[in-house]
Design an enzyme around this catalytic site. Structure first.
Site, mmCIF file in Angstrom:
data_model
loop_
_atom_site.group_PDB
_atom_site.id
_atom_site.type_symbol
_atom_site.label_atom_id
_atom_site.label_comp_id
_atom_site.label_asym_id
_atom_site.label_seq_id
_atom_site.Cartn_x
_atom_site.Cartn_y
_atom_site.Cartn_z
ATOM 1 N N ARG A 84 6.434 23.231 -11.348
ATOM 2 C CA ARG A 84 6.472 23.584 -9.934
ATOM 3 C C ARG A 84 6.619 22.305 -9.113
ATOM 4 O O ARG A 84 6.169 21.250 -9.535
ATOM 5 C CB ARG A 84 5.194 24.308 -9.537
ATOM 6 C CG ARG A 84 5.038 25.680 -10.162
ATOM 7 C CD ARG A 84 3.649 26.257 -9.865
ATOM 8 N NE ARG A 84 3.479 27.608 -10.320
ATOM 9 C CZ ARG A 84 3.086 27.959 -11.546
ATOM 10 N NH1 ARG A 84 2.844 27.027 -12.456
ATOM 11 N NH2 ARG A 84 2.941 29.222 -11.873
ATOM 12 N N ARG A 126 7.875 34.554 -7.555
ATOM 13 C CA ARG A 126 8.062 35.000 -6.174
ATOM 14 C C ARG A 126 9.279 35.914 -6.065
ATOM 15 O O ARG A 126 10.303 35.536 -5.520
ATOM 16 C CB ARG A 126 8.235 33.788 -5.247
ATOM 17 C CG ARG A 126 7.028 32.935 -5.033
ATOM 18 C CD ARG A 126 5.848 33.639 -4.351
ATOM 19 N NE ARG A 126 6.157 34.263 -3.084
ATOM 20 C CZ ARG A 126 5.999 33.694 -1.895
ATOM 21 N NH1 ARG A 126 5.507 32.477 -1.811
ATOM 22 N NH2 ARG A 126 6.296 34.354 -0.800
#
Length: 120
Positions: free
Chosen positions: A89, A115
């Site tokens: 990330r 997401r």
């Protein structure tokens, strides 16, 4: 205004070349999608899941021309049971005039499931 731009990707293997390659790919997409200039970046933070330790994804930033002086740091994600493995990330903190809803957060490969509400 300072805004955070998020992104994530996954790797197939815990191998330095792949970690850096996928991180470069992610950074380039984050930068291009949000028209980010290195001079406007406050800092870049990478996190990795505990199964990634062959190299620092921060090395990818140094492969980008003009990004030599941007502060970058790597950390480990908390090992939440059932969380996505092999995941890198990134959070790019940037000075921008964009509104929050105009920021394009980028998710590649298996990280897209993190997401699904943000299509990249």
């Amino acid at each position: 205004m300072i805004r955070g731009v998020r992104g994530a990707t996954t790797v197939e293997n815990n191998e330095a070349d792949e970690i850096v390659e996928k991180s470069v790919e992610l950074l380039k997409d984050v930068i291009q999608s949000n028209q980010i200039q290195a001079e406007s970046v406050v800092s870049v933070f990478f996190t990795v899941t505990q199964d990634i330790n062959d190299t620092f994804p921060a090395k990818s930033l140094r492969k980008l021309e003009g990004w030599t002086y941007v502060p970058v740091m790597c950390m480990r994600e908390i090992p939440v049971p059932g969380s996505l493995p092999n995941c890198i990330r990134v959070m790019v903190t940037v000075e921008t005039d964009k509104q929050q809803k105009e920021i394009k957060h980028i998710y590649h490969y298996d990280a897209k499931q993190l997401r699904p509400d943000l299509k990249s």
